[in-house]
Design a protein around this motif. Sequence first.
Motif, PDB file in Angstrom:
ATOM      1  N   UNK A 154       0.821  -1.196   0.000  1.00 17.57           N
ATOM      2  CA  UNK A 154       0.000   0.000   0.000  1.00 17.57           C
ATOM      3  C   UNK A 154       0.865   1.259   0.000  1.00 17.57           C
ATOM      4  N   UNK A 155       2.019   1.217   0.692  1.00 22.94           N
ATOM      5  CA  UNK A 155       2.872   2.398   0.722  1.00 22.94           C
ATOM      6  C   UNK A 155       3.448   2.715  -0.660  1.00 22.94           C
ATOM      7  N   UNK A 156       3.755   1.693  -1.432  1.00 24.36           N
ATOM      8  CA  UNK A 156       4.283   1.939  -2.782  1.00 24.36           C
ATOM      9  C   UNK A 156       3.231   2.647  -3.629  1.00 24.36           C
ATOM     10  N   UNK A 157       1.964   2.231  -3.500  1.00 24.46           N
ATOM     11  CA  UNK A 157       0.883   2.904  -4.236  1.00 24.46           C
ATOM     12  C   UNK A 157       0.772   4.363  -3.802  1.00 24.46           C
ATOM     13  N   UNK A 158       0.884   4.589  -2.505  1.00 23.07           N
ATOM     14  CA  UNK A 158       0.801   5.958  -1.983  1.00 23.07           C
ATOM     15  C   UNK A 158       1.999   6.793  -2.438  1.00 23.07           C
ATOM     16  N   UNK A 159       3.158   6.167  -2.576  1.00 24.48           N
ATOM     17  CA  UNK A 159       4.340   6.889  -3.047  1.00 24.48           C
ATOM     18  C   UNK A 159       4.159   7.378  -4.482  1.00 24.48           C
ATOM     19  N   UNK A 160       3.271   6.727  -5.225  1.00 22.96           N
ATOM     20  CA  UNK A 160       2.997   7.105  -6.615  1.00 22.96           C
ATOM     21  C   UNK A 160       1.769   8.004  -6.731  1.00 22.96           C
ATOM     22  N   UNK A 161       1.187   8.375  -5.619  1.00 23.83           N
ATOM     23  CA  UNK A 161      -0.030   9.187  -5.589  1.00 23.83           C
ATOM     24  C   UNK A 161       0.221  10.555  -6.223  1.00 23.83           C
ATOM     25  N   UNK A 162      -0.778  11.072  -6.964  1.00 28.97           N
ATOM     26  CA  UNK A 162      -0.597  12.391  -7.580  1.00 28.97           C
ATOM     27  C   UNK A 162      -0.512  13.540  -6.563  1.00 28.97           C
ATOM     28  N   UNK A 163      -1.056  13.332  -5.367  1.00 26.15           N
ATOM     29  CA  UNK A 163      -1.005  14.366  -4.328  1.00 26.15           C
ATOM     30  C   UNK A 163       0.396  14.368  -3.719  1.00 26.15           C
ATOM     31  N   UNK A 164       1.146  15.467  -3.869  1.00 24.93           N
ATOM     32  CA  UNK A 164       2.515  15.507  -3.358  1.00 24.93           C
ATOM     33  C   UNK A 164       2.625  15.232  -1.848  1.00 24.93           C
ATOM     34  N   UNK A 165       1.659  15.673  -1.069  1.00 25.94           N
ATOM     35  CA  UNK A 165       1.714  15.437   0.381  1.00 25.94           C
ATOM     36  C   UNK A 165       1.594  13.946   0.688  1.00 25.94           C
ATOM     37  N   UNK A 166       0.703  13.263  -0.015  1.00 27.98           N
ATOM     38  CA  UNK A 166       0.524  11.825   0.185  1.00 27.98           C
ATOM     39  C   UNK A 166       1.781  11.086  -0.263  1.00 27.98           C
ATOM     40  N   UNK A 167       2.286  11.445  -1.446  1.00 28.33           N
ATOM     41  CA  UNK A 167       3.471  10.807  -2.002  1.00 28.33           C
ATOM     42  C   UNK A 167       4.683  10.993  -1.087  1.00 28.33           C
ATOM     43  N   UNK A 168       4.890  12.216  -0.622  1.00 27.35           N
ATOM     44  CA  UNK A 168       6.031  12.503   0.255  1.00 27.35           C
ATOM     45  C   UNK A 168       5.931  11.727   1.559  1.00 27.35           C
ATOM     46  N   UNK A 169       4.758  11.705   2.152  1.00 25.45           N
ATOM     47  CA  UNK A 169       4.573  10.964   3.400  1.00 25.45           C
ATOM     48  C   UNK A 169       4.840   9.481   3.233  1.00 25.45           C
ATOM     49  N   UNK A 170       4.366   8.919   2.132  1.00 25.63           N
ATOM     50  CA  UNK A 170       4.588   7.496   1.874  1.00 25.63           C
ATOM     51  C   UNK A 170       6.073   7.208   1.651  1.00 25.63           C
ATOM     52  N   UNK A 171       6.747   8.081   0.921  1.00 25.94           N
ATOM     53  CA  UNK A 171       8.187   7.890   0.680  1.00 25.94           C
ATOM     54  C   UNK A 171       8.968   7.949   1.989  1.00 25.94           C
ATOM     55  N   UNK A 172       8.608   8.873   2.857  1.00 29.04           N
ATOM     56  CA  UNK A 172       9.281   8.979   4.155  1.00 29.04           C
ATOM     57  C   UNK A 172       9.035   7.728   4.990  1.00 29.04           C
ATOM     58  N   UNK A 173       7.804   7.212   4.946  1.00 29.96           N
ATOM     59  CA  UNK A 173       7.491   5.982   5.689  1.00 29.96           C
ATOM     60  C   UNK A 173       8.289   4.805   5.130  1.00 29.96           C
ATOM     61  N   UNK A 174       8.379   4.714   3.818  1.00 37.26           N
ATOM     62  CA  UNK A 174       9.170   3.646   3.202  1.00 37.26           C
ATOM     63  C   UNK A 174      10.647   3.781   3.581  1.00 37.26           C
ATOM     64  N   UNK A 175      11.154   4.996   3.557  1.00 38.05           N
ATOM     65  CA  UNK A 175      12.561   5.219   3.900  1.00 38.05           C
ATOM     66  C   UNK A 175      12.840   4.816   5.347  1.00 38.05           C
ATOM     67  N   UNK A 176      11.884   5.060   6.216  1.00 38.09           N
ATOM     68  CA  UNK A 176      12.046   4.696   7.619  1.00 38.09           C
ATOM     69  C   UNK A 176      12.086   3.200   7.857  1.00 38.09           C
ATOM     70  N   UNK A 177      11.608   2.440   6.881  1.00 44.70           N
ATOM     71  CA  UNK A 177      11.578   0.974   7.006  1.00 44.70           C
ATOM     72  C   UNK A 177      12.457   0.291   5.965  1.00 44.70           C
ATOM     73  N   UNK A 178      13.421   1.007   5.413  1.00 44.12           N
ATOM     74  CA  UNK A 178      14.202   0.468   4.293  1.00 44.12           C
ATOM     75  C   UNK A 178      14.942  -0.820   4.611  1.00 44.12           C
TER      76      UNK A 178
END
Length: 174
Positions: free
Chosen positions: A1-25
Amino acid sequence: ALADRALDPDPAVSTGACEALAGHRRDPGIRAANEKLRRALLSGISSRATKAARAIGTIRDVEAIPLLIQVLEASEPETAKAAAEALAGITLQRLGPDARKWLAWWKQNRGRGRAEWLFSGLTSPDRETRVAASVELSLAAPPPVAYSADLPPSERESIARAWAGWWTRSGHVL
């Protein structure tokens, strides 16, 4: 689900998802998300590939480097720019969107670990690179020695060697 959110057109959603993914790399469960982002990078859909490149850069996905180089060769300018920025974020190299330069760099450095690239960054002539390397290494594990990007080159070199030696002995990973 986070990968889908990272591709979201909304920059706030995308940025938040990328940060969450980075925190769990380092989490083994994140592998599926990384694979999904790599597929999106090669999707041929410019907006999707651009978002994927940005996400891959944020999560510092070393395994995606060959794909990012491939994207440089055959993409729209915006996507190529995002791929070059992702490569710079992952490697701390500033080679721009030239795929040949990146390919040459990759051939020389793919056998080295990312930590080695960052430790090399501590002695870079570019202050911004030195700061980025020290911040990322410090976030991974508190440094055993005091480092400043503004020290004279010989002191930076000595401290970088001491820090890298400690890193290796302590078994830290990025």
